[in-house]
Design an enzyme around this catalytic site. Structure first.
Site, PDB file in Angstrom:
ATOM      1  N   SER A  31       0.845  -1.191   0.000  1.00 55.66           N
ATOM      2  CA  SER A  31       0.000   0.000   0.000  1.00 55.66           C
ATOM      3  C   SER A  31       0.884   1.247   0.000  1.00 55.66           C
ATOM      4  O   SER A  31       1.677   1.430  -0.918  1.00 55.66           O
ATOM      5  CB  SER A  31      -0.956  -0.038   1.190  1.00 55.66           C
ATOM      6  OG  SER A  31      -2.024   0.848   1.012  1.00 55.66           O
ATOM      7  N   ASP A  65      -8.954  -4.617  -6.728  1.00 56.87           N
ATOM      8  CA  ASP A  65      -8.615  -3.797  -5.567  1.00 56.87           C
ATOM      9  C   ASP A  65      -9.288  -2.439  -5.728  1.00 56.87           C
ATOM     10  O   ASP A  65      -8.966  -1.676  -6.640  1.00 56.87           O
ATOM     11  CB  ASP A  65      -7.093  -3.634  -5.485  1.00 56.87           C
ATOM     12  CG  ASP A  65      -6.639  -2.954  -4.208  1.00 56.87           C
ATOM     13  OD1 ASP A  65      -7.452  -2.244  -3.588  1.00 56.87           O
ATOM     14  OD2 ASP A  65      -5.460  -3.113  -3.844  1.00 56.87           O
ATOM     15  N   HIS A 116      -8.081  -5.315  -1.588  1.00 58.81           N
ATOM     16  CA  HIS A 116      -6.911  -4.723  -0.938  1.00 58.81           C
ATOM     17  C   HIS A 116      -6.642  -5.407   0.399  1.00 58.81           C
ATOM     18  O   HIS A 116      -7.167  -4.999   1.434  1.00 58.81           O
ATOM     19  CB  HIS A 116      -7.139  -3.226  -0.747  1.00 58.81           C
ATOM     20  CG  HIS A 116      -5.899  -2.466  -0.392  1.00 58.81           C
ATOM     21  ND1 HIS A 116      -4.841  -2.333  -1.255  1.00 58.81           N
ATOM     22  CD2 HIS A 116      -5.546  -1.795   0.731  1.00 58.81           C
ATOM     23  CE1 HIS A 116      -3.906  -1.605  -0.700  1.00 58.81           C
ATOM     24  NE2 HIS A 116      -4.301  -1.278   0.519  1.00 58.81           N
TER      25      HIS A 116
END
EC number: 3.4.21.26
Length: 745
Positions: free
Chosen positions: A580, A665, A701
């Site tokens: 991330s 995602d 995610h």
């Protein structure tokens, strides 16, 4: 120069004419090439993106599957993961304690409960005990449905819960009666027993019940046909009130703000249910627009009479408790490390009164009230948690508990109870639950349950804390975990992890897979607490954001250099890992110091720093990274943006690189990874080290993946690192899970 044995890379169209013009304070108009902009079109909407994804998946899968250590790692992980784990007990209004439990290889944790007063009967050698209440593993056939949150009604009769599928941020909220638990024999793919209530278009589980238990407030978005897919930004968050038993179409609108489509709105209720706090966040910063209303004096709807708690965009407020018209808040108003303050709703003009002043050397993580008049404070100091107790009325210090434990704590309990349960964990502690009982003068603690992993002797490992100088001379802390018998002779492989952003602290966290990596490869695990986190307060965060983002990369590179200089690491055996926001870190460091690393693992990273605000929740990240469309911000963003600063073709040798991303995602769009990998493969088509992309077509995610999927990913990652650094698996490394894994006292 010929292609390596695993080449060539799959072809992808490169558009040399694609470019975007930005305004720069230093250089005026700047035209930036974007040769892979076509990969921004979502997977499901573009045949070109779809072809790229499938060819890259096949290419990576072939390389990864040819590694014989991959299957050995997978078998080791499966055997080792088969141990029982659980959470602390949480008291609820139906007279039960609830706790999460997994017997080993279940895809998701299940929720159990036990009547208060009978808690000593759970988590014994005979099993979890109590009663199964909710098993998310039954919700889907593939194990990819996940429980995103839950909250019980004040009366204890209803349970609202969120369910997402395949790791999506999008979820649905359902309601069930607490008298209708799941049954172990239920058929998979169904959720019998829930009521007809179904709340859709939800992206955050922020639910607050009214005191009469007739309904709850929640945040939602307008209906979209492509929920869970695509790159479109989330816009026009609204607050609604839902009455139990009614259709969502009948829900009452409380707040909407079409003039500010990117703001995120939510509400909290005080424990008494009388006061409602509205908060709007315009970005990821620690500031909000906050208003308060009295539900005794207002009908729920858009005409509620709100009072400003304070001037907007100066601070963030979290409700701690209330007593009559007095409300307790945790806030960073004129206290960047947070404090506890009170507010009299009957006299709003008097403003806030500080009860517990800010600690300049520690970040206040949470505040809660217990035993009627005890205020429990969890602080983050020197990258670890501390628990302090204060008198609720006077703020007088009443002592610190669990002083001898270095790690992180999770506290569960209620104001009316004299007991709390505290879950402690660290690098070398998978989880220990303590029971703490408050007393008139002094409380006492006792061990309730502890997770153990048969066959893995945690005493064989050690964690140490060191400090090292960064490029600008700043002293940075680092945790180092390793087997005790690993020699510091400069030959050991190192796995170094970092994040460095959004005020997120890297705390001592237990990871069985990491310990197995260290055991099997005779390796060292390092986590430098680089700037951008909150390990040393909000100032530490601010030193790693906006125009100071380069400090984050310098801190991380300096950690590696220190490990080499002090003979913790072999200079040819260093792998780095981040996900991330940590993906900005790993890719920027690989660009800036390619010779420092042998292997780079990037998981669902943010990489194109000029385009990030255009997709999903990217607009809210501008408070952290800056706005590329602002000329001043553009200059410092463009200088490090990983996608735009890949070394040119030539003599540079890039590390072996493995990227993980998910086609669906909806937090960090996979376009970042798609474009970056395409550019890397173009610049280094015949490099000696591979650049691969592992694309998951069935998840989002991080969240929602089944245990099997996580183990498959870890096997791919660790075997890739091992091959890239020439490591040999020293042993099977699995642990004997045939014995019970819970210590009862």
């Amino acid at each position: 120069m010929s292609f390596p044995g695993w080449g060539p890379y799959p072809p992808v169209e490169r558009d040399e004419t694609s470019a975007i013009t930005y305004s720069s304070k230093l250089h005026g108009s700047v035209t930036v090439r974007d040769p892979y902009s076509q990969l921004e079109v979502p997977f499901e909407d573009s045949e070109e993106t779809k072809a790229f994804v499938h060819s890259q998946r096949k290419f990576a899968r072939t390389y990864l599957d040819e590694n014989p250590d991959r299957e050995a790692w997978l078998e080791t992980l499966k055997k080792s993961w088969n141990y029982r784990r659980f959470s602390a007990l949480k008291p609820e209004s139906d007279g039960h304690y609830y706790f999460e439990y997994n017997d080993g290889l279940q895809s998701q944790l299940s929720l159990y409960r036990v009547r208060m007063g009978e808690e000593d009967t759970v988590l014994t050698e005979s099993g979890p005990g109590g009663e199964l209440f909710f098993n998310p593993n039954l919700l889907s056939l593939d194990g990819n449905a996940a429980l995103t949150g839950f909250v019980m009604s004040p009366c204890g009769n209803y349970w609202a819960y969120g369910v997402s599928e395949h790791g999506s941020d999008w979820m649905s909220i359902y309601v069930r009666k607490t008298s209708s638990p799941h049954l172990p024999s239920q058929e998979r793919g169904k959720d019998p027993g829930r009521m007809n209530d179904k709340i859709r278009h939800v992206r955050f589980f922020i639910v607050s019940w009214t005191s009469d238990s007739k309904g709850f407030f929640y945040s939602r978005y307008p209906p979209e046909d492509d929920e869970g897919k695509g790159n479109a930004p989330a816009m026009n968050c609204m607050v609604y009130y839902h009455r139990i038993g009614e259709d969502q179409e009948s829900d009452v609108l409380v707040h909407e703000d079409p003039e500010h489509p990117f703001w995120i709105s939510s509400v909290q209720l005080t424990p008494s249910g009388r006061y409602i706090l509205f908060a709007a966040s315009r970005d990821a910063s620690h500031t909000q627009l906050v208003k308060i209303a009295d539900l005794h004096e207002n009908d729920i709807g858009t005409n509620m009479k709100w009072k400003n708690l304070h001037d907007p965009w100066e601070a963030r407020f979290t409700i701690v408790g209330d007593e009559g018209s007095k409300i307790y808040f945790m806030t960073n108003l004129k206290a960047k490390n947070y404090k506890v303050a009170t507010f009299d709703a009957n006299h709003p003009d008097e403003g806030l009164t500080t009860l517990i002043a800010e600690d300049p050397n520690a970040f206040l993580v949470s505040a809660s009230i217990h035993a009627q008049d005890k205020l429990l404070l969890v602080y983050l100091r020197n990258a670890s948690h501390e628990i302090h107790i204060r008198d609720l009325t006077t703020g007088k210090p009443l002592g610190r508990i669990f002083e001898d434990l270095l790690g992180q704590f999770m506290v569960s309990g209620r104001r009316q109870d004299n007991d709390i349960f505290v879950l402690f964990s660290s690098f070398l502690s998978p989880g220990t639950v303590y029971r703490y009982t408050f007393g008139e003068e002094k409380g006492h603690s006792s061990l309730f349950r502890a997770i153990s992993i048969p066959g893995l002797n945690l005493d064989d490992f050690m964690t140490e804390s060191v400090f090292y100088p960064s490029k600008d001379g700043t002293s940075v802390h680092m945790f180092i975990t390793r087997p005790k018998d690993v020699l510091l002779d400069g030959t050991s492989p190192v796995l170094q992890y970092g994040y460095g952003g959004f005020s997120l602290a890297m705390l001592p966290t237990f990871s069985l897979s990491t310990l197995l990596f260290c055991k099997i490869y005779r390796a060292i695990y390092a986590i430098p607490n680089i700037r951008g986190g909150s390990e040393y307060g909000e100032s530490w965060h601010r030193e790693g954001m906006l125009d100071k983002k380069q400090n984050v990369f310098d801190d991380f590179n300096a950690a590696t250099e220190w490990l080499i200089a002090n003979k913790y690491a072999s200079k040819d055996r260093i792998a780095i890992r981040g996900g991330s926001n940590g993906g900005v870190l790993t890719t920027a460091c690989a660009n800036q110091a390619p010779g420092l690393y042998r292997c780079v693992i990037t998981i669902e990273g943010i990489i194109d720093m000029l385009r990030f605000p255009k997709f999903t929740f990217g607009a809210s990240w501008r408070s952290e990274y800056g706005d590329p469309e602002d000329p001043e911000d553009f200059d410092f963003i463009f200088k490090y943006s990983p996608y735009h600063n890949i070394p040119p073709p030539g003599d540079t040798i890039m590390p072996a690189m493995l990227f993980f991303t998910a086609a669906y995602d909806d937090r960090v769009s996979p376009l970042h990874t798609f474009k970056h990998v395409a550019a890397l493969q173009h610049n280094f088509p015949k490099g000696p080290n591979p650049c691969l992309m592992r694309i998951d077509l069935n998840s989002g995610h991080f969240a929602g993946k089944s245990t099997q999927e996580m183990l498959e990913e870890t096997a791919d990652e660790y075997s890739f690192i091992g091959k890239s650094m020439g490591l040999t698996m020293q042993t099977q490394g699995s642990v004997d899970s045939s014995r019970w894994s819970c210590v009862t006292v």
